[in-house]
Design a protein around this motif. Structure first.
Motif, PDB file in Angstrom:
ATOM      1  N   PHE A 114       0.278   6.021   2.632  1.00 25.71           N
ATOM      2  CA  PHE A 114      -0.287   4.723   2.275  1.00 25.71           C
ATOM      3  C   PHE A 114      -1.609   4.950   1.530  1.00 25.71           C
ATOM      4  CE2 PHE A 114       2.445   4.012   5.850  1.00 25.71           C
ATOM      5  CZ  PHE A 114       3.077   2.805   5.584  1.00 25.71           C
ATOM      6  N   GLN A 169       0.830  -1.207   0.000  1.00 25.50           N
ATOM      7  CA  GLN A 169       0.000   0.000   0.000  1.00 25.50           C
ATOM      8  C   GLN A 169       0.869   1.264   0.000  1.00 25.50           C
ATOM      9  OE1 GLN A 169      -4.200  -0.578   2.091  1.00 25.50           O
ATOM     10  NE2 GLN A 169      -2.552  -1.193   3.453  1.00 25.50           N
ATOM     11  N   HIS A 170       2.029   1.181   0.628  1.00 24.59           N
ATOM     12  CA  HIS A 170       2.972   2.307   0.576  1.00 24.59           C
ATOM     13  C   HIS A 170       3.494   2.479  -0.844  1.00 24.59           C
ATOM     14  CE1 HIS A 170       6.157   5.080   1.488  1.00 24.59           C
ATOM     15  NE2 HIS A 170       7.084   4.199   1.138  1.00 24.59           N
TER      16      HIS A 170
END
Length: 260
Positions: free
Chosen positions: A127, A36-37
């Motif tokens: 994120f 997600q980052h």
């Protein structure tokens, strides 16, 4: 009851299913936050988001939680220890102890995601949620991590964990009936998505919306970073009542069952 709980806990601790499921969730939660980052920084394109979704708690906890319910219920029947358990206590006590240990194990599956979200917030990095889940929303928050926010993350994590365990508890009576973990896992995983769809449709129907709110499948019970304490307490209360009803259904299944 205490001896039944100890016996169930002993089997869970010395079995492989629950520890391996917890380990799988811990690894998946870590990778889920990393990916997600990468979505937020652009290192991972939107086209790959579907692959990231496979590591989310919606997918993995639903799958492994159903497996745990089936495995915990089936294990005493497979090892024939159920005979000793029923000699020491009645069937209602046996079902209650099994339900409590199984529900706690399934609840624990969500905790690595909460811890991963807390660590993600502590880094101060960006994120992008791949799936709109409470844990993705927690990690996507911005700003300095404060003590009150840490408390909010812990509260949302525990609420979401109990809610998920309640949603999957429909596997309990099914497991007492079938005693086949893999079949229960498949049925529980499919039911999770069907129930959410039915719950969303019923919530829009006049007269059914009140009934849906009395179940953990109502979207109103899903915790979020902005949820109030009262809303999360209501979600936990509904979840515990639903778990009790599934325990009652399990006892009705086992009450007249012929145990070989």
């Amino acid at each position: 009851m205490i001896n039944q709980l100890r016996a169930q806990l002993y089997m869970v601790r010395h079995g492989l299913t629950v520890p391996l499921c917890l380990l799988a969730c811990a690894v998946a939660a870590a990778f889920y936050m990393v990916l997600q980052h990468q979505l937020a920084t652009g290192s991972l394109g939107p086209a790959e988001a579907n692959g990231v979704a496979g590591l989310s708690d919606v997918m993995l906890v639903s799958l492994l939680g159903s497996l745990i319910y089936g495995a915990v219920v089936s294990l005493p029947f497979e090892t024939r220890s159920v005979h000793n358990a029923l000699l020491a206590a009645d069937r209602a006590t046996f079902v209650t102890a099994t339900m409590v240990i199984a529900a706690l194990a399934v609840t624990a599956l969500s905790l690595p995601y909460g811890l991963a979200a807390l660590l993600a917030r502590a880094t101060g990095e960006d994120f992008t949620p791949a799936v709109p889940t409470p844990f993705s929303a927690l990690a996507a928050q911005t700003g300095e991590l404060t003590g009150s926010e840490v408390g909010a993350i812990i509260t949302v994590t525990l609420t979401s964990a109990v809610l998920t365990a309640a949603k999957l508890s429909v596997c309990l009576p099914l497991a007492f009936w079938l005693k086949r973990p893999l079949v229960v896992m498949a049925a529980g995983f499919a039911w999770g998505f069907v129930a959410d769809l039915l719950g969303g449709a019923a919530a829009d129907a006049a007269g059914l919306d009140v009934l849906v709110r009395l179940t953990p499948f109502s979207s109103e019970h899903t915790p979020a970073p902005g949820s109030t304490g009262g809303e999360m307490l209501a979600a936990v209360a509904v979840s515990l009542v639903f778990l009790a009803l599934m325990g009652l259904a399990s006892w009705l299944v086992l009450r007249r069952a012929d145990i070989k």
